[in-house]
Design a protein around this motif. Sequence first.
Motif, PDB file in Angstrom:
ATOM      1  N   LEU A 170      49.790  36.628  27.096  1.00  0.00           N
ATOM      2  CA  LEU A 170      49.573  38.042  27.449  1.00  0.00           C
ATOM      3  C   LEU A 170      50.368  38.927  26.493  1.00  0.00           C
ATOM      4  CD1 LEU A 170      48.048  39.734  29.533  1.00  0.00           C
ATOM      5  CD2 LEU A 170      50.117  39.740  30.932  1.00  0.00           C
ATOM      6  N   ALA A 171      49.704  39.977  25.959  1.00  0.00           N
ATOM      7  CA  ALA A 171      50.311  40.789  24.903  1.00  0.00           C
ATOM      8  C   ALA A 171      51.168  41.929  25.422  1.00  0.00           C
ATOM      9  CB  ALA A 171      49.199  41.355  24.013  1.00  0.00           C
ATOM     10  N   THR A 172      51.237  42.119  26.760  1.00  0.00           N
ATOM     11  CA  THR A 172      52.021  43.250  27.307  1.00  0.00           C
ATOM     12  C   THR A 172      53.507  42.969  27.182  1.00  0.00           C
ATOM     13  OG1 THR A 172      51.971  42.295  29.519  1.00  0.00           O
ATOM     14  CG2 THR A 172      50.160  43.787  28.919  1.00  0.00           C
ATOM     15  N   ASN A 173      54.314  44.058  27.254  1.00  0.00           N
ATOM     16  CA  ASN A 173      55.776  43.914  27.112  1.00  0.00           C
ATOM     17  C   ASN A 173      56.372  43.089  28.226  1.00  0.00           C
ATOM     18  OD1 ASN A 173      55.822  45.444  24.767  1.00  0.00           O
ATOM     19  ND2 ASN A 173      55.981  47.385  25.904  1.00  0.00           N
ATOM     20  N   SER A 174      55.791  43.155  29.380  1.00  0.00           N
ATOM     21  CA  SER A 174      56.345  42.438  30.535  1.00  0.00           C
ATOM     22  C   SER A 174      55.616  41.130  30.779  1.00  0.00           C
ATOM     23  CB  SER A 174      56.242  43.325  31.788  1.00  0.00           C
ATOM     24  OG  SER A 174      54.876  43.678  32.022  1.00  0.00           O
ATOM     25  N   GLY A 175      54.760  40.734  29.820  1.00  0.00           N
ATOM     26  CA  GLY A 175      53.927  39.560  30.060  1.00  0.00           C
ATOM     27  C   GLY A 175      54.451  38.284  29.464  1.00  0.00           C
ATOM     28  N   GLU A 176      55.736  38.175  29.212  1.00  0.00           N
ATOM     29  CA  GLU A 176      56.285  36.965  28.624  1.00  0.00           C
ATOM     30  C   GLU A 176      56.100  35.793  29.576  1.00  0.00           C
ATOM     31  OE1 GLU A 176      60.411  35.205  26.688  1.00  0.00           O
ATOM     32  OE2 GLU A 176      60.313  37.277  27.395  1.00  0.00           O
ATOM     33  N   GLY A 177      55.521  34.716  29.055  1.00  0.00           N
ATOM     34  CA  GLY A 177      55.257  33.545  29.884  1.00  0.00           C
ATOM     35  C   GLY A 177      53.959  33.640  30.644  1.00  0.00           C
ATOM     36  N   ALA A 178      53.294  34.788  30.585  1.00  0.00           N
ATOM     37  CA  ALA A 178      52.021  34.982  31.281  1.00  0.00           C
ATOM     38  C   ALA A 178      50.879  34.788  30.288  1.00  0.00           C
ATOM     39  CB  ALA A 178      51.966  36.371  31.911  1.00  0.00           C
ATOM     40  N   PHE A 179      49.660  34.652  30.780  1.00  0.00           N
ATOM     41  CA  PHE A 179      48.489  34.391  29.961  1.00  0.00           C
ATOM     42  C   PHE A 179      47.345  35.325  30.310  1.00  0.00           C
ATOM     43  CE2 PHE A 179      50.884  30.506  29.558  1.00  0.00           C
ATOM     44  CZ  PHE A 179      50.668  30.124  28.246  1.00  0.00           C
ATOM     45  N   PHE A 180      46.564  35.618  29.269  1.00  0.00           N
ATOM     46  CA  PHE A 180      45.328  36.381  29.432  1.00  0.00           C
ATOM     47  C   PHE A 180      44.206  35.356  29.500  1.00  0.00           C
ATOM     48  CE2 PHE A 180      41.744  38.997  27.966  1.00  0.00           C
ATOM     49  CZ  PHE A 180      41.919  40.138  28.742  1.00  0.00           C
ATOM     50  N   PHE A 181      43.558  35.225  30.617  1.00  0.00           N
ATOM     51  CA  PHE A 181      42.576  34.184  30.920  1.00  0.00           C
ATOM     52  C   PHE A 181      41.179  34.763  30.723  1.00  0.00           C
ATOM     53  CE2 PHE A 181      39.572  32.325  33.840  1.00  0.00           C
ATOM     54  CZ  PHE A 181      39.838  30.978  33.879  1.00  0.00           C
ATOM     55  N   VAL A 182      40.341  34.062  29.890  1.00  0.00           N
ATOM     56  CA  VAL A 182      38.965  34.505  29.676  1.00  0.00           C
ATOM     57  C   VAL A 182      38.044  33.297  29.872  1.00  0.00           C
ATOM     58  CG1 VAL A 182      37.321  35.620  28.137  1.00  0.00           C
ATOM     59  CG2 VAL A 182      39.755  36.177  27.961  1.00  0.00           C
ATOM     60  N   ALA A 183      36.972  33.497  30.640  1.00  0.00           N
ATOM     61  CA  ALA A 183      35.963  32.456  30.866  1.00  0.00           C
ATOM     62  C   ALA A 183      34.713  32.800  30.062  1.00  0.00           C
ATOM     63  CB  ALA A 183      35.632  32.347  32.351  1.00  0.00           C
ATOM     64  N   PHE A 184      34.134  31.783  29.380  1.00  0.00           N
ATOM     65  CA  PHE A 184      32.975  31.989  28.504  1.00  0.00           C
ATOM     66  C   PHE A 184      31.813  31.091  28.933  1.00  0.00           C
ATOM     67  CE2 PHE A 184      36.646  33.025  25.899  1.00  0.00           C
ATOM     68  CZ  PHE A 184      36.273  34.237  25.328  1.00  0.00           C
ATOM     69  N   ASN A 185      30.606  31.619  28.731  1.00  0.00           N
ATOM     70  CA  ASN A 185      29.408  30.795  28.878  1.00  0.00           C
ATOM     71  C   ASN A 185      29.323  29.834  27.681  1.00  0.00           C
ATOM     72  OD1 ASN A 185      28.483  32.081  31.248  1.00  0.00           O
ATOM     73  ND2 ASN A 185      27.619  33.759  30.022  1.00  0.00           N
ATOM     74  N   PRO A 186      28.823  28.619  27.876  1.00  0.00           N
ATOM     75  CA  PRO A 186      28.783  27.627  26.781  1.00  0.00           C
ATOM     76  C   PRO A 186      27.521  27.720  25.928  1.00  0.00           C
ATOM     77  CG  PRO A 186      28.080  26.576  28.803  1.00  0.00           C
ATOM     78  CD  PRO A 186      28.387  28.003  29.172  1.00  0.00           C
ATOM     79  N   ASP A 187      26.852  28.875  25.885  1.00  0.00           N
ATOM     80  CA  ASP A 187      25.583  28.973  25.155  1.00  0.00           C
ATOM     81  C   ASP A 187      25.730  28.587  23.679  1.00  0.00           C
ATOM     82  OD1 ASP A 187      24.797  29.874  27.566  1.00  0.00           O
ATOM     83  OD2 ASP A 187      24.214  31.890  26.930  1.00  0.00           O
ATOM     84  N   ILE A 188      26.805  29.091  23.045  1.00  0.00           N
ATOM     85  CA  ILE A 188      26.982  28.796  21.610  1.00  0.00           C
ATOM     86  C   ILE A 188      27.224  27.305  21.391  1.00  0.00           C
ATOM     87  CG2 ILE A 188      28.522  29.149  19.640  1.00  0.00           C
ATOM     88  CD1 ILE A 188      28.750  32.029  20.384  1.00  0.00           C
ATOM     89  N   LEU A 189      27.951  26.658  22.331  1.00  0.00           N
ATOM     90  CA  LEU A 189      28.165  25.215  22.203  1.00  0.00           C
ATOM     91  C   LEU A 189      26.835  24.466  22.243  1.00  0.00           C
ATOM     92  CD1 LEU A 189      31.285  24.740  24.524  1.00  0.00           C
ATOM     93  CD2 LEU A 189      31.216  25.234  22.077  1.00  0.00           C
TER      94      LEU A 189
END
Length: 738
Positions: A170-189
């Motif tokens: 996570l890129a926020t100042n208070s986000g140390e140790g935290a994660f930005f979670f994104v789910a993707f469709n596997p169409d390209i795979l």
Amino acid sequence: MKKSYVEQENKALNTSKRVVILTSFLILILLVSQSFSASNIHQSYQESLMDSVTDRILSDYQEYFTQLRLEIDLFQQKQLNAIEQLEQKAEQASQQNYMQVLTSLRSDIENTRLFALIDQNGQGSLKHITGNFLPDCESEIATTIADGMQKKLFLHRSKSSIHFDLLQPLATNSGEGAFFFVAFNPDILINLLKKYQLPHQQLFLMRADTPGEVELTTETNNNNKYGELISLGELKSFNFVKQIPNTRWQLAIRLSPQYSSNLYRQGLIKAVLIWLLLSLFIYGFFRQQKHSLQKQLQVEKALAYVDNYDQLTGLANRVNFDRQLSEHIEVNRLLAHNSINANTIVSNKVGVVMHIDLDKFQVINNSVSYALGDKFLHQISMSLKEFLPDNAIISRLGNDEFAVLLPDLLFSEAKAFAHKIRLLIQKIRIAEYHQDTNITASIGVIILDHSIFDAQQVYSSLGQAVSLAKEKGRNRVQVYQSDDEQLVLHAKEMEAVHDVAEALKENRLLLYRQEIKSLSQENSSHYEVLVRMKNSKGMLVPPNHFIPAAEKYGSIRQIDQWVIENTFKMLALSPEDNTRYSINLSGVTIADRDIYDQVVSLFEQYRIPAKRICFEITETSAISHLDSALHFIHKMKIFGCQFSLDDFGSGLSSFSYLQKLPVDIIKIDGAFVQDMDTNPINRIFVENIKRTAEAMNKKTIAEFVENAVIEKMLTEIGIDYGQGYHIHKPELWFEARE
């Protein structure tokens, strides 16, 4: 001859028939083998492509995941304030604010399903909006929190969908140790699998941690059955499997089940069809084979006859006779080499050759007719065939010349036998020729003893013998191995030519050098290169024993080339030395238009300065080959060499030709120098040459300086250089070492 060719034709046809039948079956075997081989090659080729296909898919997958992570980081920077607000509000965040960020995320990154914020404990702070994670997702989040990074990827599936997750810090100042979670469709795979799928191949994305579980596949009837388990037996049918790094996936490829069987079946059908067509063609070909082969043999027979026999007389021609004579000489040479005593060879059956030259035969052609002359030649040929033994080889060498090789005739019987042939020819009559004059022949005879080394020597020696027979009055026999002075001289010359050829082959030539001394105050170093030869016993042979014969019969050119190259080799050993060397060139050599290029090539090969070389040409050879001499002298002088005119004064037109030859030095013939201390006429002659040379701006060298008195007289006259035994005796300079 006819019977031989008929047998040859029948044998060739029977052989052709067997060859055709055998070839037909071999072709069938080869075609079937080729079809199976081609099928195996096709299959091997498909398998060889699998590694390349999987590498490309893996590369594109890794590039795709890397690109997604980069786009997630860029998106966070772009939407940093909105993400911080969602993080701060956490469970109080509104769905509207979440959807605004999600809409932007879907706009920036394709195939995005949703996103979430994961705290340091692995809990989602927006669960009231996104809902709870799937158990697989929670497991992946937990391992990512524990490791500090996402090490493994796999697909997550629900009842209605399938996706994969990426977790970026996570890129926020208070986000140390935290994660930005994104789910993707596997169409390209899925699309990448289809993109790299080759004909007759099926691609599978399978779970590596759950053997046999298919995540994605290009198999059309399984596209809606993701998650299906493949049996262990089916797993063995895969042709290629490779792990995808940093994921729980592996790529697998297998050929279509029908691919191999179709290849073999189609190849076999094609092989049989081709064989049938070829069999029909071969059958038609064989029907014409007999006729064409017979025609070809007839043509070959005619060509062989033309190549080897004289059309008028039916005797062997010059080429045929030369080949058989050379073979006979080679056999004799091998026998001599095998330690047969030379004294016993003459008494053994080494063979005899006769050259029959009809006397004044051209008179018949010119005075009567060529047709009558042809009848005489034909009758002579028939008479020789009847008279000579069966193993004799008879040849018509030219218009009125015949040659006979008698392999078994003894030396003691040769002359008497030749006289019988002479009398046989003398008795021949043609009804249409009414004049009383008989046809006579001059016959040369040579014994093929140990002194004979090739066919050309035989022809040359027989030519000498026939010429001598004609000089003595014609209608006679002349044996080459006799005490006649001309033939003895020719024999010695031929022996010398042979010795030169062997010496060149065995590297038995030597280089001597003799100083050319300056008679003025000028201090210069100059030598003339002289060639000597060792015989087979290692004894020195004087140049006057082999040089004249070499010049007369053409081998002097090889001697000149040997002298030039080995002189250059010696000079290359002392590149700092400025001593000049004079090399003699024969008329045969300077008449060769290629000699300039060959000499220049040697200069370049051994890196010899041109100023160190002076070429000597004799007055006689220069005048005999004036145009060639002028061509060579001009080009070599431009190159940087000097020239001297050797033996000046011995010719008939020395002074007139001197103006045409652009030489730098005149060498006064030693005949005028060696006795000038006692012969005042010769002194006057030397003085005249000096004045002429001085007027033409040319240097002079006096040969045969044999005593101090002559040297003093030459100095007084003003001769530039002296050469002779009084000044310096020739010394050994170069000898080839084994």
